[in-house]
Design a protein around this motif. Structure first.
Motif, mmCIF file in Angstrom:
data_model
loop_
_atom_site.group_PDB
_atom_site.id
_atom_site.type_symbol
_atom_site.label_atom_id
_atom_site.label_comp_id
_atom_site.label_asym_id
_atom_site.label_seq_id
_atom_site.Cartn_x
_atom_site.Cartn_y
_atom_site.Cartn_z
ATOM 1 N N ILE A 63 11.726 1.869 -16.589
ATOM 2 C CA ILE A 63 10.410 1.300 -16.344
ATOM 3 C C ILE A 63 10.058 1.342 -14.849
ATOM 4 C CG2 ILE A 63 11.085 -1.121 -16.000
ATOM 5 C CD1 ILE A 63 8.174 -0.231 -18.239
ATOM 6 N N GLU A 64 11.076 1.559 -13.990
ATOM 7 C CA GLU A 64 10.764 1.630 -12.552
ATOM 8 C C GLU A 64 10.351 3.032 -12.107
ATOM 9 O OE1 GLU A 64 13.029 -0.817 -9.892
ATOM 10 O OE2 GLU A 64 14.057 -1.725 -11.594
ATOM 11 N N ASN A 65 10.276 3.951 -13.048
ATOM 12 C CA ASN A 65 9.678 5.245 -12.754
ATOM 13 C C ASN A 65 8.227 5.025 -12.344
ATOM 14 O OD1 ASN A 65 8.331 7.868 -13.283
ATOM 15 N ND2 ASN A 65 10.325 8.453 -14.100
ATOM 16 N N PHE A 67 5.726 6.492 -12.897
ATOM 17 C CA PHE A 67 4.812 6.714 -14.019
ATOM 18 C C PHE A 67 4.255 5.405 -14.555
ATOM 19 C CE2 PHE A 67 4.095 7.482 -18.624
ATOM 20 C CZ PHE A 67 3.253 8.579 -18.558
ATOM 21 N N TYR A 68 5.111 4.387 -14.705
ATOM 22 C CA TYR A 68 4.678 3.134 -15.329
ATOM 23 C C TYR A 68 3.876 2.259 -14.380
ATOM 24 C CZ TYR A 68 7.769 5.025 -18.732
ATOM 25 O OH TYR A 68 8.348 5.892 -19.620
ATOM 26 N N PHE A 69 4.008 2.500 -13.081
ATOM 27 C CA PHE A 69 3.184 1.780 -12.114
ATOM 28 C C PHE A 69 1.768 2.356 -12.047
ATOM 29 C CE2 PHE A 69 7.412 0.764 -10.523
ATOM 30 C CZ PHE A 69 7.282 -0.537 -10.093
ATOM 31 N N TYR A 71 0.379 5.272 -14.186
ATOM 32 C CA TYR A 71 -0.272 6.084 -15.214
ATOM 33 C C TYR A 71 -1.527 5.431 -15.811
ATOM 34 C CZ TYR A 71 -0.969 9.387 -18.981
ATOM 35 O OH TYR A 71 -1.527 10.308 -19.825
ATOM 36 N N PRO A 72 -1.499 4.119 -16.109
ATOM 37 C CA PRO A 72 -2.747 3.518 -16.638
ATOM 38 C C PRO A 72 -3.907 3.660 -15.649
ATOM 39 C CG PRO A 72 -0.891 2.072 -17.058
ATOM 40 C CD PRO A 72 -0.386 3.156 -16.137
ATOM 41 N N PHE A 74 -4.160 6.010 -13.391
ATOM 42 C CA PHE A 74 -4.503 7.430 -13.376
ATOM 43 C C PHE A 74 -5.477 7.759 -14.491
ATOM 44 C CE2 PHE A 74 -3.453 11.362 -15.708
ATOM 45 C CZ PHE A 74 -4.183 12.227 -14.924
ATOM 46 N N VAL A 135 2.945 11.673 -10.786
ATOM 47 C CA VAL A 135 1.679 11.068 -11.217
ATOM 48 C C VAL A 135 0.770 10.757 -10.029
ATOM 49 C CG1 VAL A 135 2.629 8.710 -11.320
ATOM 50 C CG2 VAL A 135 0.661 9.316 -12.724
ATOM 51 N N HIS A 255 2.800 -0.797 -4.702
ATOM 52 C CA HIS A 255 3.287 -1.459 -5.914
ATOM 53 C C HIS A 255 3.221 -2.977 -5.736
ATOM 54 C CE1 HIS A 255 6.064 2.135 -7.237
ATOM 55 N NE2 HIS A 255 4.790 2.431 -7.280
ATOM 56 N N GLY A 256 2.997 -3.676 -6.828
ATOM 57 C CA GLY A 256 3.026 -5.137 -6.793
ATOM 58 C C GLY A 256 1.711 -5.729 -6.341
ATOM 59 N N GLN A 259 -1.520 -3.367 -5.450
ATOM 60 C CA GLN A 259 -2.413 -2.910 -6.518
ATOM 61 C C GLN A 259 -3.195 -4.083 -7.123
ATOM 62 O OE1 GLN A 259 0.586 -0.308 -8.877
ATOM 63 N NE2 GLN A 259 -1.318 0.832 -8.969
ATOM 64 N N TRP B 50 3.451 -11.709 -1.177
ATOM 65 C CA TRP B 50 4.208 -11.336 -2.385
ATOM 66 C C TRP B 50 5.680 -11.079 -2.113
ATOM 67 C CZ3 TRP B 50 5.174 -10.994 -7.353
ATOM 68 C CH2 TRP B 50 5.811 -9.886 -7.916
ATOM 69 N N ASN B 65 5.597 -7.930 -11.524
ATOM 70 C CA ASN B 65 4.310 -8.542 -11.190
ATOM 71 C C ASN B 65 3.454 -8.576 -12.457
ATOM 72 O OD1 ASN B 65 1.473 -8.714 -10.214
ATOM 73 N ND2 ASN B 65 2.419 -8.527 -8.197
ATOM 74 N N TYR B 68 1.373 -5.598 -14.056
ATOM 75 C CA TYR B 68 1.840 -4.503 -14.913
ATOM 76 C C TYR B 68 1.963 -4.908 -16.368
ATOM 77 C CZ TYR B 68 2.426 -2.619 -10.356
ATOM 78 O OH TYR B 68 2.149 -2.222 -9.083
ATOM 79 N N PHE C 69 6.147 0.428 -22.221
ATOM 80 C CA PHE C 69 6.326 1.867 -22.015
ATOM 81 C C PHE C 69 5.232 2.667 -22.728
ATOM 82 C CE2 PHE C 69 10.632 0.356 -21.232
ATOM 83 C CZ PHE C 69 11.081 1.172 -20.203
ATOM 84 N N HIS C 260 6.727 11.265 -18.061
ATOM 85 C CA HIS C 260 6.108 11.681 -16.803
ATOM 86 C C HIS C 260 5.842 13.193 -16.795
ATOM 87 C CE1 HIS C 260 6.188 10.444 -12.265
ATOM 88 N NE2 HIS C 260 5.196 11.257 -12.504
#
Lengths: 485, 485, 485
Positions: A63-65, A67-69, A71-72, A74, A135, A255-256, A259, B50, B65, B68, C69, C260
């Motif tokens: 989940i720390e990829n 992508f998960y931070f 992609y939504p 994007f 991403v 991140h965090g 955003q 943060w 956070n 997400y 995910f 990804h």
């Protein structure tokens, strides 16, 4: 109409793009294949070696990829580029195909070239000579297209599809250079791109349009307006832009909390713009009626103007004030500045990008400068200041005052790139080989599209004329002429 | 038409909102700036502090956070509020601008006032006197607007934009109070708002509409219907509401299995509603033809009715049954209850919010009560019961039976607030200063919008009349009269 | 028209579905309730026992719930199914209701049946006899519907709503079986479903359409085409499909780099398709004009063709090449293959699903086979190969060459299922009880929908005829006849 029409047709420009458009598409797409083959690879977070990368970097969960931070966000940005910008440009009564269709073409080409240009400037590994993408690269490529799409707004209905591809090639190139100067050399912060996207893109389009001035554009005036349903289509564009602007501004922030805060500030500023736009629009018309042009456009100004400052601690009331003022300024722009430009500066701006992008973008750049210069450690915390303004490496010692100065300088760089670059590209677009329409032939989909015959009154079965050409199914002679010709 | 028209015009209400609309927008927006300045700050997860917060709370990764967990759902909800509700209200042949445009205005104002009202009730720090906001606040603000947007559905085409802002001010205020009573004092669970959003909003709109009864509304009957393309536009609204309803119901439920289960239950219930709506719609018409009104609205009833129970262990078949029944009930509502209301109760409900929101919302509230009362430790696990019903603090000892009773009571509170609040607000809206249209002038965008002239048959170039007014580009005298007047 | 019309009416098929449509909806929905009650439960990640599950499996944070995910991708897929496919099918001038409405009906029924069918094959717990579902099940159910929606594209305008429900029942069933054979028995990888979704769905629809050949379909030719605004509506569908295709292909791939990389590859391939589609479309028409049919459809071919290979290390330039070629092939399909099929094979394919789904899907399957066979440990890493191709358990020893062979075999299985299954279902659909329209009555919403009377020229108030039927509010006799009949 015989004689008159002939007279006009004789002087009419040649809008046949049957050679030039396929040629440009193929040449550029083949170039992309070759350049991607030479340069572009997956980054560590999208490569099949990810499991090894996780181990080496002590990453405990997939989940720390990144992508998960991202992609939504994007996907929201992607919707803004294709549906947001695309449908916003369907408002003309007979240029909806060109609005949404050429927007699609510009963005699909632009994002490929952007991956390369931005990659060379930002992500080229000096050892391997490769650009690695993930991403965040996709988001930046979409952003880069936005510059050229904004420029297209000023030119809507007056250029050929070949010209759109030409100004996109140069637009993306210029974008990558000014972005490198502003973000890397001047070390500005500009997550949502008030400067690098909106001010640049707006002035780029205005400068091109100024060079391409059409003295007799009035001849196409009958088509330069909306009908009821085309205005409703345009609201699809407006609303998707408005709703997803918080994602646009926050897509590549930290991140965090970075955003998180950016999204909140943008959400608030946009809400404020809507009310002041409605107020000024109503004030300006007889009986207080609202004008769809204002509602479709000026309501978005708060998002543009927060592109730089949204990641700073501007505070919710600060965001409200920015939205409040830019809603007013943008609506006044549609009321007074666009007609003024057209009359006195010989500048025809179809969608009014000056009022929605150029001016609010510039104001957003300066807002960012002021908010940055006013930053204090008590508000941000020491670590917060470092994170927010990226005061690391060789910029570790920069003060917030200095940062504010550089932010202002960055805004000027963006505008200069837009104006000078646009003027030069405008000259290139004047070469009479691109198939652009004549002055009395603008804003008309008939020029570049097979437009279905209108038959609002569908004839009954038995009276139906069998000779009528059915566009969707019956693909007859003209199509097969590919081979015959 | 000379004489007749004059006679009508003389008695026609004054719909000029050129003073009142800008005045209300400015006053309220300035009030928002001041109140945000005094009260609203970022919460710990969106503030630049943060990094310190992470350390203090042993949070190891930025991905924890709350942004997400909730931002993707927030954006879906945002789309429902602006595109979903907005386009659902474009179905009228000549009120699409008013449907999507005033929806935009209501929501943009309402969410600001909601951040304050909900903040005072739920997030006011007694030490600092500040409200702190994060992504969950944005979702709740959007939810709060939904109440007023539902009410707008009952009033569509019959109120002025000033009136929409007035009933939104009161609607958001009432919402925040009833929400505080239901969720905090009665300690009900209502994640998707069957009670606090749909039952309240529906009855609020119905009560206002009842007070504003127009005996001669038949005079506007020619415009109170759809055309082919306006029905297709409305399907955009329907589908975005339908698709994103799982996000609506799950947006503020518990992290992890809570959000997961809520989304699944809502997805299933909605699918079931579609089939029973189609069945009843077909049964009710000659030759089994389907009615777009039913498909546009009743298919959504399953989502409304699952607003409370979706986070409980209602089981997939339970969700199917809820969707099955509410699809039927809602369609019957459109067939029989709306005409009955109009004929016998003197209640004109433009969009039929009774059938889509009020009634399914009430049923959803009682469904939630029953499912809560039937909860067992074997199904939920001990911890699951505590998490799902939040049996903590002073509610630690509450039994599921008691919870069921309170859920039912909460539903009644929501309905009472809607009916009484709506009646009072209706009286305020009857004051003849708000610029509402006359009975023969409803459902018409001409009243509050600059509507483009229709010219389906675009004249050829040479016959074009140069005096024609071009709405989008030529901003002439009338606009500049802002300064002259 | 008296006599002629009578003559035609006498031979016209009976399209009254007032008994059959409600009956089928109710029977099937009730069956779903019963089967869900017997079989379907929440999985570990959506059940209220989640806290216990977390402890048992050492999951430290709620964010590792599969929901986070996959839910954003799920919602994108959901939009593709309902708005993407739905609006893509609104392009016909008088079948927009049927396009978007029956698409809605098919998907809402299909996803329920898919949860059961796919559950029995993939998620049936042999101990409890229950199927457990989570967010991945919802994605797979949406995918499963996609097969039947693709088939509907070939049949658009020529079938009754009852027939859509029949071919969906069989389509979902066949899908679950072929998916089980391809993914489980042959152990193919097919995340985005080039084989199992597009090749199967495309050939399934083509085979049905071939069996249902209508020799006199030309009688409906006047309605088998678009009008200006219906083409703009269709672009909504095109763009949402295009934008969200990266989510479609990546929705169920491996967590982390798998999702990804799949998203990146699909994004790139789609961009490439747009340029080659534009090129061929322009080449094929007089004066280089673009054809909306091509822009609406062939631009998507790159996404279809990357459905299998996108999760492999095909490299960005590989993705570009796939998009490049399939854009060309798909556009040529619209130009030559569809007319050829209609003329010589007696196969009427309304939306050209052969060119967008069947052929690119097949090509995508073979592309996947080649890319799999060419995989090397140096490119993937040892763990990467195992993860990407799932070489675990009894497939631990399979070589990439063997995998490539099985991928190709899987493609053939999908096509065979589509062709044979479609032919059989076509025979069932020929039984004259389903209420399908006559040859001269196709592509017409009047048959199955209450269509609003068109009144582009809205009469002024005083001339308004009070006897006019108002569709949206006045629900008079015909509706109440439910009770009378």
């Amino acid at each position: 109409m015989g004689n008159c029409c002939e007279a006009i047709c004789n002087v009419r420009k040649n809008t046949n793009v049957r050679v030039s458009l396929p040629a440009v598409c193929f040449v550029w797409q083949i170039a992309m294949v070759i350049l991607f083959g030479v340069f572009i690879r997956y980054d560590d977070e999208s490569d099949a070696h990810w499991e090894e990368f996780k181990e080496e970097n002590n990453i405990t969960s997939d989940i720390e990829n990144d992508f998960y931070f991202r992609y939504p966000s994007f996907q929201d940005v992607h919707v803004m580029i294709f549906v947001g910008f695309g449908f916003l440009m369907t408002f003309l009564k007979r240029y909806s195909f060109g609005g949404v269709g050429f927007n699609f073409l510009i963005a699909a080409f632009g994002l490929q070239w952007a991956l390369l240009m931005q990659g060379w400037f930002h992500a080229l590994d000096p050892n391997t000579g490769k650009i690695t993408i993930g991403v965040e690269s996709l988001i930046n490529a979409d952003f880069c297209c936005a510059g050229s799409l904004i420029a297209y707004g000023a030119l809507l209905g007056k250029v050929s599809p070949v010209q759109t591809l030409v100004f996109t090639l140069f637009g993306v190139t210029l974008f990558a250079v000014e972005e490198y100067i502003i973000l890397d050399l001047l070390h500005c912060r500009d997550a949502g791109g008030s400067m690098v996207i909106h001010a640049f893109g707006g002035y780029y389009g205005l400068a091109i349009s100024w060079v391409l001035y059409r003295p007799k554009l009035d001849l196409s005036r009958r088509l330069n307006g909306s009908v009821y349903h085309s205005d409703v289509f345009a609201m699809i564009g407006t609303l998707f832009l408005w709703m997803f602007w918080p994602s646009f501004n926050s897509a590549i922030t930290d991140h965090g909390a970075g955003q998180h805060r950016t999204a909140i500030n943008t959400y608030i500023a946009l809400a404020s713009s809507v009310l002041t736009t409605v107020a000024i629009s109503s004030l300006s018309q007889k009986r207080g009626k609202l004008d769809m042009v204002h509602i479709q456009n000026a309501t978005l100004a708060g998002g543009v103007a927060m592109g730089t400052a949204a990641e700073f601690m501007i505070m919710p009331y600060g965001a409200l004030i920015v939205g409040f003022l830019t809603g007013i300024i943008s609506t006044f722009g549609y009321l007074f500045v666009t007609p003024f430009f057209e009359k006195y500066l010989k500048l025809q701006d179809t969608c009014g990008v000056h009022n929605l992008h150029a001016l609010p973008g510039m104001l957003g750049g300066f807002t960012g400068a002021i908010v940055a210069a006013a930053a204090t450690e008590s508000v941000y915390s020491q670590q917060g200041l470092i994170d927010t303004f990226d005061f690391e490496g060789k910029f570790a010692g920069r003060s917030v005052g200095t940062q504010g100065g550089f932010q202002a300088a960055g805004t000027c760089v963006a505008i200069a790139f837009g104006l000078v670059g646009g003027a030069l590209v405008g000259v290139i677009l004047r070469i009479p080989i691109w198939g652009d329409p004549a002055d009395d032939n603008c804003f008309d989909d008939e020029v570049y599209w097979e437009v279905p015959e209108e038959e609002e009154s569908i004839p009954p079965v038995l009276e139906y004329n069998n000779h009528m050409i059915n566009k969707h199914q019956d693909l007859s002679e003209s199509n097969f002429s590919v081979e015959q010709s």
